[in-house]
Motif scaffolding. Structure first.
Motif, short mmCIF file in Angstrom:
data_model
loop_
_atom_site.label_atom_id
_atom_site.label_comp_id
_atom_site.label_asym_id
_atom_site.label_seq_id
_atom_site.Cartn_x
_atom_site.Cartn_y
_atom_site.Cartn_z
N ASN A 50 30.79 55.90 56.69
CA ASN A 50 31.18 57.22 56.76
C ASN A 50 31.69 57.95 55.70
OD1 ASN A 50 30.91 56.68 59.76
ND2 ASN A 50 32.90 55.79 59.82
N GLY A 51 30.83 57.70 54.55
CA GLY A 51 31.31 58.53 53.41
C GLY A 51 32.54 57.94 52.50
N GLN A 52 33.22 56.93 53.12
CA GLN A 52 34.24 56.55 52.51
C GLN A 52 34.07 55.74 51.22
OE1 GLN A 52 36.25 54.61 55.64
NE2 GLN A 52 37.65 56.28 55.86
N LYS A 53 34.90 55.73 50.14
CA LYS A 53 34.60 55.01 48.96
C LYS A 53 35.77 54.28 48.95
CE LYS A 53 31.54 57.98 46.54
NZ LYS A 53 30.74 58.34 47.80
N LEU A 54 35.74 53.03 48.23
CA LEU A 54 36.68 52.07 47.41
C LEU A 54 36.71 52.23 45.88
CD1 LEU A 54 38.95 50.22 47.65
CD2 LEU A 54 37.19 48.42 47.77
N ALA A 55 37.74 52.88 45.40
CA ALA A 55 37.59 52.71 43.81
C ALA A 55 38.49 51.64 43.18
CB ALA A 55 38.22 54.10 43.60
N ILE A 56 38.13 51.34 42.19
CA ILE A 56 38.96 50.14 41.31
C ILE A 56 39.24 51.11 39.93
CG2 ILE A 56 38.68 48.15 42.77
CD1 ILE A 56 36.55 47.34 40.43
N TRP A 57 40.44 50.78 39.55
CA TRP A 57 40.78 51.41 38.39
C TRP A 57 41.93 50.66 37.70
CZ3 TRP A 57 43.28 57.15 38.59
CH2 TRP A 57 42.94 57.85 37.46
N ALA A 58 41.85 50.47 36.47
CA ALA A 58 42.70 49.89 35.84
C ALA A 58 44.26 50.23 36.01
CB ALA A 58 42.58 49.93 34.06
N ARG A 59 45.13 49.47 36.17
CA ARG A 59 46.36 49.81 36.56
C ARG A 59 47.18 50.46 35.83
NH1 ARG A 59 49.56 45.66 36.29
NH2 ARG A 59 51.30 46.42 37.63
N LYS A 60 46.98 50.20 34.44
CA LYS A 60 47.21 50.81 33.44
C LYS A 60 46.95 52.44 33.29
CE LYS A 60 44.29 49.37 29.66
NZ LYS A 60 43.58 50.61 29.52
N ASP A 61 45.96 52.54 33.63
CA ASP A 61 45.08 53.90 33.40
C ASP A 61 45.49 54.64 34.81
OD1 ASP A 61 43.95 53.41 31.22
OD2 ASP A 61 42.06 52.83 32.33
N LEU A 62 45.98 54.07 36.01
CA LEU A 62 46.27 54.67 37.30
C LEU A 62 47.73 55.33 37.08
CD1 LEU A 62 45.58 55.37 40.16
CD2 LEU A 62 46.30 53.14 40.68
N ALA A 63 48.69 54.12 36.59
CA ALA A 63 49.90 54.44 36.08
C ALA A 63 49.98 55.87 35.24
CB ALA A 63 50.77 53.42 35.58
N HIS A 64 48.97 55.88 33.93
CA HIS A 64 49.07 56.82 33.27
C HIS A 64 48.58 58.24 34.14
CE1 HIS A 64 48.37 59.08 29.64
NE2 HIS A 64 47.21 59.75 30.25
N GLU A 65 47.75 58.20 34.92
CA GLU A 65 47.26 59.45 35.66
C GLU A 65 48.37 59.89 36.41
OE1 GLU A 65 44.70 62.33 37.44
OE2 GLU A 65 44.69 61.14 35.48
N ALA A 66 49.32 59.06 36.96
CA ALA A 66 50.35 59.42 37.87
C ALA A 66 51.71 59.75 37.30
CB ALA A 66 50.59 58.26 38.96
#
Length: 123
Positions: A50-66
């Motif tokens: 249904n158009g959904q996506k699962l993304a994997i992103w490095a934890r350190k980069d996700l923390a940086h973004e947040a």
């Protein structure tokens, strides 16, 4: 606005290893890691239903973004499920997965809300 989820992002310690687990181990369709030309931008997307996506992103980069400090990882913080109606269906789903050949799984067991078969990616 209709409530819906279009992308689920999981922070991972090793993007390449996690890509291989989801793509090669579980057989989830994906392209490749994209965004490597951007600092903190490397991510892989897996196409779900249904158009959904699962993304994997490095934890350190996700923390940086947040804009939050990177904390210790914990397997108790997140869970993804694929619901089926019986132990036989669990066995059929897992039996068709290349990850079944690895030691990263536990056998099906009855739970309050249905059947559980857990794949446990290596750290």
């Amino acid at each position: 606005m209709k409530p819906r989820v279009s992308i689920i992002t999981i922070g991972v310690d090793d993007l390449d290893r996690s890509l291989r687990f989801y793509r090669d181990g579980l057989g989830v369709p994906t392209g490749r890691i994209v965004g490597t030309e951007y600092e903190h931008g490397a991510v892989a997307f897996f196409h779900l239903t249904n158009g959904q996506k699962l993304a994997i992103w490095a934890r350190k980069d996700l923390a940086h973004e947040a804009k939050v400090p990177l904390g210790p990882r914990s397997a108790s913080e997140f869970s993804l499920g694929h619901n089926v109606g019986s132990k036989a269906e669990v066995d059929a789903v897992i039996g068709s997965s290349p990850a079944r050949r690895s030691n990263d799984y536990r056998s099906a067991s009855r739970r309050v809300l249905g059947w559980l078969h857990r794949l446990v990616p290596g750290s």
